[in-house]
Write a protein that holds these residues in place. Structure first.
Motif, short mmCIF file in Angstrom:
data_model
loop_
_atom_site.label_atom_id
_atom_site.label_comp_id
_atom_site.label_asym_id
_atom_site.label_seq_id
_atom_site.Cartn_x
_atom_site.Cartn_y
_atom_site.Cartn_z
N VAL A 387 0.86 -1.18 0.00
CA VAL A 387 0.00 0.00 0.00
C VAL A 387 0.90 1.24 0.00
CG1 VAL A 387 -1.94 -1.11 1.14
CG2 VAL A 387 -0.23 0.04 2.53
N TYR A 388 0.37 2.31 -0.55
CA TYR A 388 1.14 3.54 -0.66
C TYR A 388 0.24 4.69 -0.22
CZ TYR A 388 3.76 7.40 -2.83
OH TYR A 388 4.45 8.56 -3.06
N TRP A 389 0.70 5.48 0.73
CA TRP A 389 -0.06 6.67 1.11
C TRP A 389 0.60 7.90 0.49
CZ3 TRP A 389 2.35 10.60 3.71
CH2 TRP A 389 3.50 10.28 4.45
N SER A 390 -0.21 8.87 0.14
CA SER A 390 0.26 10.05 -0.59
C SER A 390 -0.03 11.33 0.17
CB SER A 390 -0.42 10.12 -1.96
OG SER A 390 -0.24 11.39 -2.55
N ALA A 391 1.03 12.10 0.44
CA ALA A 391 0.84 13.39 1.11
C ALA A 391 -0.02 14.32 0.28
CB ALA A 391 2.20 14.03 1.39
N TYR A 392 0.14 14.26 -1.05
CA TYR A 392 -0.62 15.17 -1.91
C TYR A 392 -2.12 14.90 -1.85
CZ TYR A 392 3.39 17.37 -4.13
OH TYR A 392 4.51 18.12 -4.37
N SER A 393 -2.52 13.70 -1.45
CA SER A 393 -3.95 13.40 -1.42
C SER A 393 -4.68 14.24 -0.39
CB SER A 393 -4.17 11.91 -1.13
OG SER A 393 -3.88 11.58 0.21
N THR A 394 -3.95 14.82 0.56
CA THR A 394 -4.58 15.77 1.49
C THR A 394 -4.01 17.18 1.31
OG1 THR A 394 -3.00 15.11 3.22
CG2 THR A 394 -5.17 14.05 3.22
N HIS A 395 -2.71 17.31 1.10
CA HIS A 395 -2.07 18.64 1.05
C HIS A 395 -2.67 19.53 -0.02
CE1 HIS A 395 1.98 17.67 3.25
NE2 HIS A 395 0.94 17.18 3.88
N LYS A 396 -3.02 18.96 -1.16
CA LYS A 396 -3.55 19.76 -2.26
C LYS A 396 -5.04 19.51 -2.48
CE LYS A 396 0.15 21.95 -3.85
NZ LYS A 396 0.63 21.75 -5.22
N PRO A 398 -8.91 20.35 -1.71
CA PRO A 398 -9.75 21.41 -1.14
C PRO A 398 -10.68 20.91 -0.03
CG PRO A 398 -10.49 20.83 -3.35
CD PRO A 398 -9.17 20.14 -3.14
N GLU A 399 -10.86 19.60 0.06
CA GLU A 399 -11.67 19.05 1.16
C GLU A 399 -11.01 19.32 2.51
OE1 GLU A 399 -13.21 14.68 2.76
OE2 GLU A 399 -12.39 14.88 0.73
N TYR A 400 -9.68 19.43 2.52
CA TYR A 400 -8.95 19.62 3.77
C TYR A 400 -8.33 21.00 3.91
CZ TYR A 400 -9.33 14.56 3.37
OH TYR A 400 -9.81 13.28 3.20
N PHE A 401 -7.96 21.61 2.78
CA PHE A 401 -7.35 22.94 2.80
C PHE A 401 -8.08 23.81 1.78
CE2 PHE A 401 -3.95 20.12 4.24
CZ PHE A 401 -3.49 20.79 5.37
N SER A 402 -8.85 24.77 2.28
CA SER A 402 -9.57 25.65 1.36
C SER A 402 -8.58 26.43 0.51
CB SER A 402 -10.46 26.63 2.14
OG SER A 402 -9.67 27.47 2.97
N GLN A 403 -8.94 26.63 -0.75
CA GLN A 403 -8.04 27.28 -1.70
C GLN A 403 -6.63 26.69 -1.60
OE1 GLN A 403 -9.22 31.47 -0.32
NE2 GLN A 403 -9.07 31.74 -2.55
N PRO A 404 -6.49 25.41 -1.92
CA PRO A 404 -5.21 24.72 -1.68
C PRO A 404 -4.03 25.30 -2.43
CG PRO A 404 -6.67 23.38 -3.05
CD PRO A 404 -7.49 24.52 -2.55
N ASN A 405 -4.27 26.04 -3.51
CA ASN A 405 -3.16 26.63 -4.27
C ASN A 405 -2.80 28.03 -3.80
OD1 ASN A 405 -2.76 24.37 -5.99
ND2 ASN A 405 -4.56 24.98 -7.18
N LYS A 406 -3.43 28.49 -2.73
CA LYS A 406 -3.10 29.79 -2.14
C LYS A 406 -2.11 29.59 -1.00
CE LYS A 406 -5.09 33.73 0.35
NZ LYS A 406 -6.31 34.28 0.98
#
Length: 487
Positions: A387-396, A398-406
């Motif tokens: 199994v592989y977990w991905s930091a980007y699946s939460t870091h980018k 919008p469900e977890y960080f509003s306006q993720p590219n800001k």
């Protein structure tokens, strides 16, 4: 055909038929115990042998590492999907709930796993299980990596930072940031882990080390000219020609009382015995030191470079960081180095660093080996898969960080992001033990940088690529604008 050969032919055909019947019977008998294909997560396994490894790596090379993850989550309408990475059948887990599940089931349902490339570059890692080796290391490291233990290294880090900036930044008006960041963090690691001081020795070490790092998570094709072959050769040279010499010399110094048992991690490893009173083999120590250098150098150098990358485009954030750091600089006497209390005052600077780590996490994710069949979200995950977990699946996301590219450091004020959403250091029992060490070296770098310079990118739209960590494609060349006074 001779008539006498017919009985032999008949027996051969009969034996083959009986073998086929037995095989089918065994297949049918065991079929019910196998994981039904329709219960596996959705997804494709790609090409034979290499699977989707190339697509996974190419997404990073093209500057969009999250694309591999998000495209498949969208296509399959699922937060987990199957694929084949690094020649292994793999299930990718995405999202905070998936992170929580994996981190909380470490050494129960899953355990740490590294691709074949890592095992060949670190040969002694095959001698015992990763679970046993991780337990050994985590018993050794706390005496060095706990915040209270690291306090004594703040002044050392600041002294090295001052020497680094004087040697490589202050005598020119243009620099290429990424190789300098690597040089800085490697210098720190060599000094604190091995008590290495000579800049020439460290430079030779770094040249080989860069080759190792580039091939660490490459496609494991052991052919001349490939990153993987270069990494194997670099690893052999570092361990046999450099580290073993340092280890033997330190053994002698410890025996003669010329070295301190607590001066660095190397001394501690040489003197630490297991429950049976056995000491670690020299080659095993060399491998572990090499692994610590990977974790303590490469990831932090990426973070330092991207702090320069993002602050160049964010004048208001830069000024707030500089204001905080100059308050600290003004409180110091001439020649006085930073101390632990100074680090605790760098709250806004660390929020900025965390937002950089959200945008460009040095560790994209990590693999786990499945220890037993289990079910997650109705899907069967077979024993032996990865199994592989991905930091980007939460870091980018919008469900977890509003306006993720800001870019918004205020996300980390107060209690900060929700649990299991910000994971640049992993989580659970396998959370990076060097997290506090990384915080110190990043903040010391920021302090010495912003009190000396403003800067501009020489390539305004420089792309970020991942190989295997995020790096500026051209190394981040910048124009420096030094301040006349450091206070």
């Amino acid at each position: 055909m001779d008539i006498q050969q017919l009985p032999l032919l008949y027996l051969y055909v009969l034996f083959s038929f009986l073998l086929l019947v037995v095989s089918l019977s065994l297949y049918n008998a065991t079929k019910s115990t196998r994981t039904p294909r329709n219960h596996l997560p959705p997804g494709k396994t790609g090409l034979p042998v290499i699977g989707e490894s190339f697509q996974y790596l190419a997404a990073g090379w093209n500057g969009h590492p999250e694309k591999f993850i998000f495209d498949r989550v969208a296509n399959y309408s699922s937060s987990i999907f199957k694929t084949n990475l690094m020649r292994e059948p793999t299930v990718v887990f995405c999202g905070a709930l998936a992170h929580k599940f994996l981190f909380s089931n470490e050494n129960k349902l899953v355990q740490s796993w590294w691709p074949t490339s890592v095992n060949k570059i670190f040969p002694s890692s095959n001698q015992t299980s990763s679970k046993v080796e991780a337990a050994k290391m985590r018993k050794m490291l706390p005496c060095f990596f706990k915040p209270e233990a690291l306090q004594r290294y703040v002044g050392v880090m600041d002294s090295i930072a001052q020497r680094h900036f004087a040697a490589y930044w202050e005598k020119t008006d243009q620099v290429v940031v990424f190789p300098l960041a690597k040089r800085f963090t490697f210098w720190l690691a060599c000094r604190i882990f091995l008590s290495m001081e000579d800049p020439g020795d460290i430079e030779t070490f770094l040249e080989r080390f860069n080759l190792l790092a580039e091939g660490l998570l490459s496609i494991p094709v052991d052919l001349p000219g490939t990153p993987f072959r270069r990494a194997i050769k670099a690893s052999d040279f570092i361990r046999n020609q450099m580290l073993l010499g340092i280890i033997k010399k330190r053994k002698t110094e410890l025996a003669e009382g010329k070295a301190s048992p607590t001066q660095d991690i190397l001394s501690h490893m040489l003197l630490a015995a297991d429950e049976d009173g056995k000491f670690m083999a020299e080659m095993d120590i060399a491998d572990k030191i090499l692994g610590l250098l990977v974790g303590g150098h490469d990831t932090a150098s990426s973070a330092c470079a991207f702090i320069v990358f993002y602050l160049a485009d964010l004048p208001d954030v830069y000024q707030a960081v500089r204001d905080e750091q100059m308050e600290i600089a003004k409180s110091k006497r001439a020649g006085e180095v930073l101390n632990w209390d100074d680090i605790q005052k760098m709250k806004y600077s660390w929020n900025v660093a965390c937002e950089v780590l959200r945008f460009a996490p040095p560790v994209q994710g990590a693999f786990r080996d499945v220890l037993a069949d289990f079910t997650y979200q109705g899907f069967s995950i077979p024993k032996g898969w990865k199994v592989y977990w991905s930091a980007y699946s939460t870091h980018k996301n919008p469900e977890y960080f509003s306006q993720p590219n800001k870019f918004d450091p205020s996300r980390f004020e107060g209690s900060g992001p929700a649990p299991y959403t910000f994971v640049p250091f992993g989580g659970g029992p396998r959370m990076c033990p060097g997290k506090e060490y990384a915080r110190l070296e990043i903040l010391v770098f920021m302090h010495n940088l912003v009190k000396r310079f403003k800067w501009e990118k020489l390539i305004p739209d420089e792309k970020i690529v991942v190989n295997p960590m995020p790096i500026p494609e051209k190394g981040l060349p910048i124009q420096l604008f030094p301040y006349k006074s450091l206070k």
